[in-house]
Design a protein around this motif. Sequence first.
Motif, short mmCIF file in Angstrom:
data_model
loop_
_atom_site.label_atom_id
_atom_site.label_comp_id
_atom_site.label_asym_id
_atom_site.label_seq_id
_atom_site.Cartn_x
_atom_site.Cartn_y
_atom_site.Cartn_z
N LYS A 165 0.83 -1.28 -0.07
CA LYS A 165 0.17 0.11 -0.10
C LYS A 165 0.90 1.46 0.01
O LYS A 165 0.68 2.12 -0.69
CB LYS A 165 -0.87 -0.26 1.39
N ALA A 166 1.82 1.24 0.77
CA ALA A 166 2.75 2.59 0.85
C ALA A 166 3.45 2.66 -0.56
O ALA A 166 3.47 3.96 -1.07
CB ALA A 166 3.85 2.25 1.90
N ILE A 167 4.17 1.54 -1.17
CA ILE A 167 4.76 2.00 -2.32
C ILE A 167 3.68 2.17 -3.52
O ILE A 167 4.11 3.08 -4.49
CB ILE A 167 5.47 0.59 -2.79
N VAL A 168 2.37 1.63 -3.60
CA VAL A 168 1.63 2.16 -4.44
C VAL A 168 1.17 3.57 -4.39
O VAL A 168 1.17 4.36 -5.29
CB VAL A 168 0.24 1.43 -4.42
N ALA A 169 1.16 4.23 -3.01
CA ALA A 169 1.06 5.52 -2.73
C ALA A 169 2.15 6.34 -3.34
O ALA A 169 1.92 7.55 -4.08
CB ALA A 169 0.79 5.66 -1.33
N VAL A 170 3.47 5.70 -3.14
CA VAL A 170 4.58 6.51 -3.79
C VAL A 170 4.37 6.61 -5.23
O VAL A 170 4.79 7.73 -6.02
CB VAL A 170 5.60 5.87 -3.35
N ALA A 171 4.13 5.62 -6.12
CA ALA A 171 4.10 5.23 -7.17
C ALA A 171 3.12 6.41 -7.81
O ALA A 171 3.06 7.16 -9.00
CB ALA A 171 3.65 3.95 -7.80
N ARG A 172 1.87 6.58 -7.15
CA ARG A 172 0.77 7.58 -7.65
C ARG A 172 1.42 8.77 -7.56
O ARG A 172 1.19 9.82 -8.62
CB ARG A 172 -0.55 7.31 -6.78
N HIS A 173 2.21 9.13 -6.48
CA HIS A 173 2.54 10.55 -6.32
C HIS A 173 3.64 10.79 -7.34
O HIS A 173 3.75 11.82 -7.89
CB HIS A 173 3.15 10.91 -4.89
N LEU A 174 4.34 9.82 -7.69
CA LEU A 174 5.41 9.79 -8.76
C LEU A 174 4.84 10.17 -9.89
O LEU A 174 5.34 10.81 -10.96
CB LEU A 174 6.26 8.84 -8.71
N ALA A 175 3.76 9.49 -10.39
CA ALA A 175 2.95 9.68 -11.84
C ALA A 175 2.57 11.31 -11.79
O ALA A 175 2.71 11.85 -12.65
CB ALA A 175 1.92 8.69 -11.90
N ASP A 176 2.12 11.79 -10.70
CA ASP A 176 1.60 13.01 -10.66
C ASP A 176 2.81 14.10 -10.92
O ASP A 176 2.69 15.19 -11.67
CB ASP A 176 1.07 13.34 -9.30
#
Length: 223
Positions: A193-204
């Motif tokens: 869950k934490a790494i998915v949140a980082v990936a979502r922020h990175l996409a932004d």
Amino acid sequence: PSGEAAAARPHPRQREQLVHTRHKLGGPGRGLLISTALPDPAHWWKNQTWTRLQKHLPEWIVLRLEGYRPALLALQDQISQLASELEAAAPESIPVGLGKLTTVVLTREICDWHRFHNRRTISSYTGLCPGERTSGSKRVPGSVTKRGNPRVRSTLVECAWRMVRFQPQYPPVAKRPGLLCKGSPATGAVRKKAIVAVARHLADDLWRLHTVPCHPQQLGLNI
């Protein structure tokens, strides 16, 4: 996509398919080594590894594995050539840890970053935004939707793990040091869950870099 973007997108996809084929073709050989309790390096067929490995193998296993090696070596040559061509198309200045190959793959899969008007649309396209179930006044958040482009999603998650290693000061990573750092006691589900949140922020942030005049350091990314 435009004609030019459509012609460029199959290039990284061909490399991905060749990597999958190489993994599938190398599996039986590795399985044979495992079944006989012998050393089983992942890339057993590479020249340097094979030179060391065959010294410890019975002759009949060497004969069986030799049948796979020519095809595996040919695939590796094609993969390396495609990777070199893709990396040559990358911009000179990119954030540390993002990687030239990753930059080109994301750009060619997205086709045009300007077609997304805000961070919500890019999150929806990647499939990394959480879903929800709503009934009246009751709102139940769910897991990520996994809609959109699966290649973009998997590439972003892989890149997010590299951010943990190479850019620990990146804001979404620095916000979760106890979950993502090496040796963390967090469970696998929590880390995912934490790494998915980082990936979502990175996409932004990548969307902002391609559409808004800003420097990577303004987003917490070092070059």
